[in-house]
Design an enzyme around this catalytic site. Structure first.
Site, PDB file in Angstrom:
ATOM      1  N   CYS A  82      -1.212   4.508  -5.075  1.00  0.00           N
ATOM      2  CA  CYS A  82      -0.653   5.606  -5.865  1.00  0.00           C
ATOM      3  C   CYS A  82       0.522   5.101  -6.711  1.00  0.00           C
ATOM      4  O   CYS A  82       0.347   4.251  -7.569  1.00  0.00           O
ATOM      5  CB  CYS A  82      -0.285   6.771  -4.954  1.00  0.00           C
ATOM      6  SG  CYS A  82       0.085   8.307  -5.857  1.00  0.00           S
ATOM      7  N   HIS A 192      -5.790   7.663  -2.815  1.00  0.00           N
ATOM      8  CA  HIS A 192      -5.188   7.477  -1.493  1.00  0.00           C
ATOM      9  C   HIS A 192      -6.276   7.124  -0.472  1.00  0.00           C
ATOM     10  O   HIS A 192      -6.971   8.021   0.009  1.00  0.00           O
ATOM     11  CB  HIS A 192      -4.492   8.772  -1.048  1.00  0.00           C
ATOM     12  CG  HIS A 192      -3.254   9.084  -1.793  1.00  0.00           C
ATOM     13  ND1 HIS A 192      -2.003   8.694  -1.364  1.00  0.00           N
ATOM     14  CD2 HIS A 192      -3.053   9.746  -2.963  1.00  0.00           C
ATOM     15  CE1 HIS A 192      -1.091   9.114  -2.229  1.00  0.00           C
ATOM     16  NE2 HIS A 192      -1.700   9.754  -3.203  1.00  0.00           N
ATOM     17  N   GLU A 194      -5.863   6.371   2.578  1.00  0.00           N
ATOM     18  CA  GLU A 194      -5.512   6.963   3.876  1.00  0.00           C
ATOM     19  C   GLU A 194      -5.912   8.428   3.969  1.00  0.00           C
ATOM     20  O   GLU A 194      -5.946   8.996   5.065  1.00  0.00           O
ATOM     21  CB  GLU A 194      -4.018   6.792   4.147  1.00  0.00           C
ATOM     22  CG  GLU A 194      -3.100   7.752   3.418  1.00  0.00           C
ATOM     23  CD  GLU A 194      -2.812   7.399   1.971  1.00  0.00           C
ATOM     24  OE1 GLU A 194      -1.977   8.085   1.351  1.00  0.00           O
ATOM     25  OE2 GLU A 194      -3.425   6.430   1.456  1.00  0.00           O
TER      26      GLU A 194
END
Length: 212
Positions: A82, A192, A194
């Site tokens: 990001c 992202h 995650e």
């Protein structure tokens, strides 16, 4: 020795990044750190972040982490996420601030006038939610991940590399933008991993095992 250092410069909740990496790292130590010495000693480095680019650059310098980040980006397996991707470039339109200049290019804002979907409907900024990521070139971090797999995004700005060869993936949202870049020991993504379910975990697992 710390296997994976996640750089903490005070911007964003890093626990979700750490939990996802711990999930795929097995017994390898993973630490969130704002200590330049720990970053320098780590085997591989993750550079995430959330918020506005001017704030991120200011906080990075306030914690004395700039040099450690630049050193890690030179020779360690390095993953930017990001804002951690955007900060690697030379300049950002957000706040008109210089970045770390690890890669040539600009960070630019989505042009509201061009944010129109194929069916003519308006697209919102920030670009938020799941979208397809189309791989621009083979890379070890794409292993086991299908071309066009969906990842999770939250952003109003995106990178525009000066060298097209840096692009590792593209995504369409009103226009086609570079959603991941790669060079030598560096891989960085606007999305992202995650927050991207199985595909994101696979990318992080590939990073843990990557030997550039």
């Amino acid at each position: 020795m710390t296997k994976v250092a996640i750089i903490d410069y005070g911007m964003g909740n890093l626990r979700s990044v750490a939990k996802a990496i711990e999930h795929v790292a097995g017994d390898s130590p993973v630490v969130i750190t704002s200590d330049p010495a720990v970053v320098r000693a780590a085997e591989r480095v993750v550079f995430p972040g959330q918020g506005a680019m001017p704030d991120c650059m200011r906080e990075l310098d306030a914690r004395g982490l700039r040099a450690a980040v630049l050193e890690a980006a030179r020779d360690k397996p390095f993953l930017g996420i990001c804002i951690g991707q955007q900060m690697l470039f030379e300049h950002s339109e957000e706040g008109d601030v210089p970045g770390l200049a690890v890669m040539p290019g600009e960070v630019v804002r989505f042009d509201d006038a061009r944010m129109v979907a194929a069916d003519g409907s308006r697209l919102k900024v920030p670009h938020m939610g799941w979208n397809e990521v189309w791989q621009a070139a083979p890379h070890p971090l794409w292993e086991g991940i299908g071309d066009g797999e969906r990842f999770y995004f939250v952003h109003s700005y995106y990178v525009a590399p000066a060298d097209p060869a840096l692009a590792a993936a593209h995504t369409d949202y009103g226009l086609r933008f570079t959603s991941a870049v790669a060079r030598a020991n560096i891989f960085a993504a606007q999305f992202h991993p995650e927050k991207s379910a199985a595909a994101g975990l696979r990318l992080l697992s590939n990073f843990i095992r990557w030997a550039p």
